[in-house]
Design an enzyme around this catalytic site. Structure first.
Site, PDB file in Angstrom:
ATOM      1  CG  HIS A 101      -1.738  -1.018   1.589  1.00  8.53           C
ATOM      2  ND1 HIS A 101      -1.308  -2.157   2.212  1.00  8.53           N
ATOM      3  CD2 HIS A 101      -3.068  -1.174   1.403  1.00  8.53           C
ATOM      4  CE1 HIS A 101      -2.348  -2.977   2.392  1.00  8.53           C
ATOM      5  NE2 HIS A 101      -3.417  -2.406   1.908  1.00  8.53           N
ATOM      6  CG  ASP A 104       1.804  -0.935   3.342  1.00 12.36           C
ATOM      7  OD1 ASP A 104       1.027  -0.577   4.229  1.00 12.36           O
ATOM      8  OD2 ASP A 104       1.534  -1.791   2.470  1.00 12.36           O
TER       9      ASP A 104
HETATM   10  C1  XUL Z   1      -7.544  -6.536   4.613  1.00 18.14           C
HETATM   11  C2  XUL Z   1      -6.776  -6.950   3.445  1.00 18.14           C
HETATM   12  C3  XUL Z   1      -5.913  -5.930   2.821  1.00 18.14           C
HETATM   13  C4  XUL Z   1      -5.853  -6.001   1.332  1.00 18.14           C
HETATM   14  C5  XUL Z   1      -5.108  -4.859   0.682  1.00 18.14           C
HETATM   15  O1  XUL Z   1      -8.386  -7.505   5.137  1.00 18.14           O
HETATM   16  O2  XUL Z   1      -6.811  -8.093   3.062  1.00 18.14           O
HETATM   17  O3  XUL Z   1      -4.650  -6.060   3.361  1.00 18.14           O
HETATM   18  O4  XUL Z   1      -5.270  -7.180   0.910  1.00 18.14           O
HETATM   19  O5  XUL Z   1      -5.597  -3.637   1.023  1.00 18.14           O
END
Ligand code: XUL
Ligand code: CO
Length: 439
Positions: A101, A104
């Protein structure tokens, strides 16, 4: 440069008799299964957030793990140290991909221009590391759920200002994904849902989400993004009700808004089980609709009703997952360990042992899934079960060449139909046990 994990050497395959916790027992990257080496069947990815950012905090207690990696948290030095730690970690495990993300990667500033500047700096650094190591980006995404501004979602927000902010984050995250050569871009609808219908216009919110996705596709393609967009379904948590409830719901949404040329699904095991399905169910539904794109590899706990994101250890589930993947001809994406070590597993060794567990579980699943297919008893049974559709009136039904009158006539002629053949579930479970444990 000094190592961040000096006590851990490159993790090697030692085979199933090894008792070394820091060795693979089943994941043998070059071993060929059904004509392809394991590394190609299993493009594993490290999830930046869980592995390099999450420190064991839960609702009742603060961090247990130290992931400062020798730098002061909240600084760009720390962001860089996480890159160093992440690449050393992936290299030592032979993991070829990572997922991220935006937030992150760097500490988020109040001003998005400053956050974006930091993102440019860190992705320059990541790009250098990628060139040195050959490690690649599986997918990128924007975190549009942690910041308080997203309390009512991003695309589903009631605030046009917040919607703009979401668009800005998606725009940047897409640029970063393209810069890092990511194969995919994920939309997990973190807070795209509602708490109560008393304050929610569901139709309007869904249209707004779809429009945001359309704009993302348009922009992504305009800057050279050739990969897949993914929706990652999840029924609930953090919202009481999330719009992308499960694979079937997400597929309906994708088709309703004409997004099917650009979107596939990223199926997460623990999300499928939260929706009341098995992991295999959501994989099958995605695959038969041509939308099985990527997988978030983890598992839930059958006694807990939330997203525990555990490292996969359930060989039965991994086997059925790999059975679906093999039948679908593989993934265009990969296997991202959206998994975190348990709060009391806070050491560096735990980080490595967790990935070894996950990789070995999927390797074993792959071996066993190939055995199911080569054995043929289960596939043949399924084929035989529908044999009555291969000739006569059954064939006409299969080919869509009949009508209700003709079928009703056939029913009258035959008198009482025979009972359908036995489903033989107990026999099939025994076959599966034989393949899993009997050899
Ligand atoms: C949350 C989840 C996230 C997504 C990416 O449950 O799975 O980490 O994979 O935003
Ligand atoms: Co996920």
């Amino acid at each position: 440069m000094s190592e961040i994990f000096p006590n851990i050497k490159k993790v090697e395959f030692e085979g199933k008799n090894s008792k070394n916790p820091l060795a693979f027992k089943y994941y043998d990257a070059d071993r060929v299964i059904m004509g392809k080496p394991m590394r190609e069947h299993l493009p594993f990815a490290m999830a930046w957030w869980h592995n390099l950012c999450a420190c064991g905090t839960d609702m009742f207690g603060r961090d247990t793990a130290d992931k400062s990696f020798g730098a002061e948290k909240g600084t760009m030095d720390h962001a860089k140290a996480k890159v160093d730690a992440g690449f050393e970690f992936m290299q030592k495990l032979g993991i070829e991909y990572f997922c991220f993300h935006d937030v992150d990667l760097v500490p988020e500033a109040d001003d998005i221009k400053e956050t974006n500047r930091r993102l440019d700096i860190i992705t320059d650094y990541i790009l250098e590391k990628m060139k040195q190591t050959g490690i690649k980006c599986l997918w990128g995404t924007a975190n549009m759920f942690s910041n308080p501004r997203f309390m009512n979602g991003a695309g589903s927000t009631n605030s046009a200002d917040v919607y703009c902010f979401a668009a800005a984050q998606i725009k940047k995250a897409l640029e970063l994904t393209v810069k890092l050569g990511g194969k995919g871009y994920v939309f997990w609808g973190g807070r795209e849902g509602y708490e109560t219908l008393l304050n929610t216009d569901v139709k309007f919110e869904q249209e707004n989400i779809a429009n945001l996705m359309k704009m993302a596709v348009e922009y992504g393609r305009s800057i050279g993004f050739k990969g897949d967009f993914y929706i990652e379904p999840k029924p609930k948590e953090p919202m009481k009700h999330q719009y992308d409830f499960d694979a079937a719901t997400a597929i309906g949404f994708i088709r309703q808004y004409g997004l099917d040329k650009d979107f596939k699904l990223n199926i997460e095991a623990n999300h499928a089980t939260l929706a009341g399905h098995t992991f295999q169910h959501d994989l099958r539904i995605s695959a038969i609709n041509g939308m099985l794109g990527s997988i978030d590899a983890n598992q839930g706990d059958y006694l807990l009703g939330w997203d525990t994101d555990e490292f996969p250890s359930n060989v039965y589930e991994a086997t059925m997952c790999m059975y679906e993947v093999l039948k679908a001809g593989g993934l265009t994406g990969g296997f991202n360990f959206d998994s975190k070590t348990r709060r009391p597993s806070y050491t560096e060794e735990d980080m490595f042992e967790a990935y070894i567990l996950g990789m070995d579980t999927f390797a074993l699943g792959l071996i066993k899934a190939a055995e199911i297919i080569e054995d043929g008893r289960i596939d043949n049974f399924v084929k035989e079960r529908y044999a009555s559709f291969n000739e006569g009136i059954g064939k006409k039904i299969r080919e869509g060449k009949t009508n209700l009158c003709e079928l009703a006539e056939a029913a009258e002629e035959m008198g009482a139909p025979q009972l359908p053949g036995s489903g033989r579930q107990e026999y099939l479970n025994a076959v599966l046990n034989d393949i899993l444990f009997g050899r």
